[in-house]
Each structure stands twice: as structure tokens, then as C-alpha cells.
Scaffold this motif. Structure first.
Motif, mmCIF file in Angstrom:
data_model
loop_
_atom_site.group_PDB
_atom_site.id
_atom_site.type_symbol
_atom_site.label_atom_id
_atom_site.label_comp_id
_atom_site.label_asym_id
_atom_site.label_seq_id
_atom_site.Cartn_x
_atom_site.Cartn_y
_atom_site.Cartn_z
ATOM 1 N N THR A 1 0.848 -1.191 0.000
ATOM 2 C CA THR A 1 0.000 0.000 0.000
ATOM 3 C C THR A 1 0.882 1.239 0.000
ATOM 4 N N GLN A 2 0.755 2.066 -1.023
ATOM 5 C CA GLN A 2 1.615 3.241 -1.180
ATOM 6 C C GLN A 2 0.885 4.500 -0.747
ATOM 7 N N VAL A 3 1.607 5.373 -0.068
ATOM 8 C CA VAL A 3 1.112 6.688 0.340
ATOM 9 C C VAL A 3 2.036 7.739 -0.261
ATOM 10 N N ASP A 4 1.493 8.636 -1.067
ATOM 11 C CA ASP A 4 2.293 9.647 -1.761
ATOM 12 C C ASP A 4 2.306 10.963 -0.996
ATOM 13 N N GLY A 5 3.462 11.624 -1.033
ATOM 14 C CA GLY A 5 3.600 12.957 -0.470
ATOM 15 C C GLY A 5 4.223 13.894 -1.492
ATOM 16 N N PRO A 6 3.442 14.386 -2.459
ATOM 17 C CA PRO A 6 3.992 15.323 -3.444
ATOM 18 C C PRO A 6 4.074 16.734 -2.886
ATOM 19 N N CYS A 7 5.133 17.430 -3.223
ATOM 20 C CA CYS A 7 5.301 18.832 -2.833
ATOM 21 C C CYS A 7 5.493 19.653 -4.106
ATOM 22 N N ASP A 8 4.530 20.503 -4.404
ATOM 23 C CA ASP A 8 4.582 21.328 -5.614
ATOM 24 C C ASP A 8 4.348 22.776 -5.219
ATOM 25 N N THR A 9 5.392 23.589 -5.271
ATOM 26 C CA THR A 9 5.269 24.998 -4.917
ATOM 27 C C THR A 9 4.939 25.865 -6.126
ATOM 28 N N GLY A 10 4.858 25.241 -7.300
ATOM 29 C CA GLY A 10 4.650 25.991 -8.531
ATOM 30 C C GLY A 10 5.952 26.349 -9.214
ATOM 31 N N VAL A 11 7.024 26.376 -8.430
ATOM 32 C CA VAL A 11 8.358 26.645 -8.974
ATOM 33 C C VAL A 11 9.279 25.462 -8.724
ATOM 34 N N GLU A 12 9.273 24.980 -7.482
ATOM 35 C CA GLU A 12 10.070 23.827 -7.097
ATOM 36 C C GLU A 12 9.147 22.628 -6.874
ATOM 37 N N GLY A 13 9.729 21.426 -6.908
ATOM 38 C CA GLY A 13 8.947 20.227 -6.659
ATOM 39 C C GLY A 13 9.774 19.163 -5.975
ATOM 40 N N ASP A 14 9.122 18.334 -5.164
ATOM 41 C CA ASP A 14 9.810 17.279 -4.435
ATOM 42 C C ASP A 14 8.805 16.173 -4.161
ATOM 43 N N THR A 15 9.301 14.974 -3.823
ATOM 44 C CA THR A 15 8.399 13.854 -3.547
ATOM 45 C C THR A 15 8.922 13.009 -2.396
ATOM 46 N N ALA A 16 7.971 12.498 -1.619
ATOM 47 C CA ALA A 16 8.250 11.506 -0.586
ATOM 48 C C ALA A 16 7.162 10.437 -0.675
ATOM 49 N N VAL A 17 7.562 9.194 -0.511
ATOM 50 C CA VAL A 17 6.630 8.073 -0.619
ATOM 51 C C VAL A 17 6.837 7.136 0.559
ATOM 52 N N LEU A 18 5.736 6.680 1.142
ATOM 53 C CA LEU A 18 5.738 5.573 2.092
ATOM 54 C C LEU A 18 5.061 4.377 1.444
ATOM 55 N N ALA A 19 5.475 3.182 1.814
ATOM 56 C CA ALA A 19 4.765 1.986 1.370
ATOM 57 C C ALA A 19 4.818 0.943 2.481
ATOM 58 N N PHE A 20 3.714 0.191 2.603
ATOM 59 C CA PHE A 20 3.551 -0.764 3.687
ATOM 60 C C PHE A 20 3.277 -2.150 3.119
ATOM 61 N N ALA A 21 3.932 -3.140 3.707
ATOM 62 C CA ALA A 21 3.839 -4.510 3.237
ATOM 63 C C ALA A 21 2.425 -5.056 3.429
ATOM 64 N N PRO A 22 2.061 -6.096 2.695
ATOM 65 C CA PRO A 22 0.763 -6.737 2.913
ATOM 66 C C PRO A 22 0.584 -7.120 4.381
ATOM 67 N N GLY A 23 -0.605 -6.901 4.902
ATOM 68 C CA GLY A 23 -0.892 -7.138 6.309
ATOM 69 C C GLY A 23 -1.009 -5.866 7.116
ATOM 70 N N TRP A 24 -0.399 -4.785 6.598
ATOM 71 C CA TRP A 24 -0.529 -3.469 7.231
ATOM 72 C C TRP A 24 -1.752 -2.769 6.644
ATOM 73 N N THR A 25 -2.515 -2.080 7.497
ATOM 74 C CA THR A 25 -3.717 -1.375 7.058
ATOM 75 C C THR A 25 -3.528 0.125 7.231
ATOM 76 N N VAL A 26 -3.688 0.861 6.144
ATOM 77 C CA VAL A 26 -3.585 2.322 6.193
ATOM 78 C C VAL A 26 -4.962 2.883 6.537
ATOM 79 N N GLN A 27 -5.047 3.576 7.671
ATOM 80 C CA GLN A 27 -6.309 4.145 8.135
ATOM 81 C C GLN A 27 -6.504 5.587 7.666
ATOM 82 N N GLY A 28 -5.424 6.274 7.437
ATOM 83 C CA GLY A 28 -5.489 7.647 6.966
ATOM 84 C C GLY A 28 -4.123 8.064 6.464
ATOM 85 N N SER A 29 -4.069 9.067 5.593
ATOM 86 C CA SER A 29 -2.771 9.453 5.018
ATOM 87 C C SER A 29 -2.808 10.886 4.525
#
Length: 365
Positions: free
Chosen positions: A188-216
Motif C-alpha cells: 500500500t503506497q502513500v504519496d507525499g507530493p510537494c509542488d510549490t509551482g516553482v520547485e517540486g519534491d516527492t516523498a513516498v511511504l509503502a507498507f507490506a501486505p498485512g498493514w492497514t492504512v487508516q489515513g494518510s
């Protein structure tokens, strides 16, 4: 009376006194039946058999006691899977974990009874691959992103990781890559995009099967050209962590200056889990001793234990820039760092400028 009779009277008096101890003291609860396992030294928390259609209130009452707490167990062990109400009898199982105490006495002091769970080992893997590789810039090969994405998955699998964080692995300025494209299937992947309109960056979390994402959530950690990305998730692990029904997990790519954004998002996603059930990993852009200050702004709650690793992790080539920047930290009480590996720089033939060293790190919670 005989000497044996006196000894029996003394023993009976001791047991009776122990059964009627003041609130907050665990009692030995003699006389409980259908005990498959004893899960506390005082024998008040037991794995009780024959529980089909029965509640822990029924079970404790049959022994002359009151129910203090109840849980569904994992595979006939003293590990709790889910908390139950004492009166709950609708669970389709023949076994329950029951904590019994004297009638009319609730052990509210010194604190609520914790479920009888074992410690939980969690393996993580995190890596800042830097944008030059993803975007084939500054001399990086056109195939750098594809190669480094596959290497990310290979190293994560070697570490037997359950949580991974990928920084600056992206398809565009602020568009995170899908880790499944590189072979991380079923996570299960959780994306964290950062877009300022000029600069951009990304962070991603991912959880193995068996983990439940309740909110992100996710986004930017600053409002200007020094903006960096983060991703956050409230998750339920497959094995219950003592005192933490859910964990707040954060992937961090800290700016080189102060964090001015993101704390409201973390607290909105995680709620009370930030207090003592949080862990965060990634590129903090500071040595371990300075992580607590960034933690306080972004996550809050209890202060983290000493982050690990705290050794040089960046960046390729180190003649340009270097530092002890990549760490795993947690504020889960009594957590232990049980080892880490700082990997060498990868795929140098693809010229991945400014790449950090990947880190595999383990915690016992």
C-alpha cells in the motif's frame, strides 16, 4: 490445631488478603478454570478456553471475579490481536484473553491495564535517491530512474522491510513514481507530493501486505524554494504494538532551513498517535542530535529516542557535500534500535549525482 492445620489457615489468609488487595495491585485470582495459558506472573490474565458464546465477564464471574479487560488472541498465544468489551460474547472463537480481578475493584491506578502483547520487531528501509537520477539531469543516464527503482525494491526485500520510504524517486517534478512499477507488488503506497509551482519534491511511504492504512497525507515542509516533501500515514500493523493500537509513520525529506509547514497535516492524520506511537525516517538534513527539534515542529508529542543510524550517509560524490543526515527515530516508549545497515552508493555507472546511502534499520517496539 495441628501444625499442618495452622499452615493451611495461614495460607488461606494470605490468599484471601491477596484477592482483596487495593485498586491498582494485580491479584493472583486463584480458582480460574479452563486456563490454556497463564499470561501474567500473577495469573490474573489468562488464555481461557471453552469461550464459544461466552464473554470474559461470564468467565471471570464463574471464578468469583470481575472482568477488567478482554482481548481476542493470536493463534492460541498470549499476544492480543484486538481489544474487546468485557461483555462481548459474539466473537467466533473458542479462546479469549481475559484479565480478571476482585469483584467491585477496577485497577485504575497506577494506570490502565495494557494488553498482554509480546514485543514487535519492525524492519524499515529508506533512501533518498535524489532527483538528478529520476529526471536524468546533470549527467545521470536516461535509464537511471528505472535502474535505481529496481535496486530500491531489491534492497528493501533483502532487508525484509515492512515499511519503506522513497525520497525523490519520481516521474516528474512533483509526481512520485509508483513502486509497483519496479516490482513492489501488493504493498500500500502513500504519496507525499510537494509542488510549490516553482520547485517540486516527492516523498513516498509503502507498507507490506498485512498493514492497514487508516489515513494518510503529505505535502511540503516549507513555503519557499527550500520546500521539501513528506508523507504521513496512520496504520494498523499486523501485530499489536503494546500501548499503540495504531502507529503514526512519517517519511521525511527535511529542508535545509526550518520546517514551517506540515505539522497540521501530521496531527490531522494521526491524532493522539503522535504522542507516543510515532516513527519517522528519511533524510533529515541534520545530524541525529538535532532531529528532536525538527520532530517537535512536525510531529510533536513525546520526544524521540536517539535516532539511528548517526553516521555519514551523503552524498555522492562526498567531495561535493557530506553529512550524517539519514535516520530512523521513534517516540514509542521502551523502543529499541536493534541494528542497521548503511549501504554503499549504488549504480555509480548511471552517474546518480547527490544520491544518499540507502539505510536498512530495525526497531523492536
Amino acid at each position: 490445631p495441628s501444625q499442618i492445620g495452622v499452615q493451611m489457615l495461614v495460607l488461606a489468609s494470605v490468599l484471601l488478603l491477596k484477592v482483596h488487595t487495593p485498586a491498582g495491585e494485580e491479584v493472583p485470582c486463584p480458582g480460574l478454570r479452563d486456563v490454556k495459558r497463564r499470561c501474567s506472573a500473577a495469573n490474573c490474565t489468562v488464555l481461557a478456553g471453552g469461550m464459544q458464546g461466552r464473554s470474559c465477564t461470564d468467565y471471570c464471574s464463574a471464578g468469583g471475579y470481575a472482568c477488567v479487560a478482554a482481548w481476542e488472541e493470536v493463534d492460541n498465544t498470549c499476544t492480543a490481536e484486538a481489544a474487546l468489551a468485557c461483555e462481548e460474547a459474539a466473537v467466533e472463537t473458542t479462546d479469549l484473553l481475559c484479565h480478571c480481578g476482585p469483584r467491585g475493584v477496577t485497577p485504575a491506578q497506577p494506570g490502565p491495564v495494557s494488553p498482554p502483547v509480546a514485543t514487535v520487531a519492525i524492519s524499515t528501509f529508506f533512501w533518498n535517491m535524489h532527483w538528478e537520477c529520476s529526471l536524468a539531469m546533470r549527467g545521470a543516464s536516461p535509464s537511471c530512474r528505472r535502474h535505481i527503482g529496481r535496486r530500491f525494491v531489491e534492497l528493501a526485500m533483502e532487508a525484509q522491510a515492512e515499511i519503506v520510504a522513497a525520497l525523490e524517486l519520481k516521474d516528474g517534478l512533483a509526481q512520485p513514481s509508483r513502486l509497483s512499477d519496479f516490482g513492489l507488488d501488493g504493498w500500500t503506497q502513500v504519496d507525499g507530493p510537494c509542488d510549490t509551482g516553482v520547485e517540486g519534491d516527492t516523498a513516498v511511504l509503502a507498507f507490506a501486505p498485512g498493514w492497514t492504512v487508516q489515513g494518510s497525507g503529505g505535502g511540503c515542509l516549507r513555503h519557499d524554494s527550500d520546500a521539501r516533501a513528506f508523507a504521513v500515514a496512520l496504520v494498523s500493523p499486523p501485530r499489536l504494538v503494546r500501548g499503540c493500537p495504531s502507529l503514526c509513520v512519517v517519511a521525511v525529506h527535511a529542508p535545509h532551513s526550518a520546517i514551517t509547514r506540515g505539522g497540521d497535516v501530521v496531527r490531522s492524520v494521526c491524532g493522539d498517535a503522535t504522542e507516543r506511537c510515532a516513527l519517522a525516517m528519511g533524510d533529515w538534513n541534520v545530524p541525529g542530535e538535532d532531529v528532536a527539534g525538527l520532530w517537535d515542529v512536525l510531529i510533536g508529542g513525546g520526544a524521540p529516542s536517539r535516532p539511528q543510524p548517526d553516521e555519514r550517509t551523503c552524498s555522492n560524490p562526498e567531495s561535493y557535500h557530506y553529512g550524517k543526515f539519514d535516520h530512523l527515530a521513534t517516540n514509542v516508549p521502551d523502543a529499541q534500535h536493534t541494528g542497521h545497515v548503511v549501504h554503499p552508493y549504488q549504480l555509480l555507472e548511471d552517474n546518480p549525482r547527490k544520491q544518499h546511502r540507502a539505510v536498512s534499520a530495525r526497531l523492536v517496539l
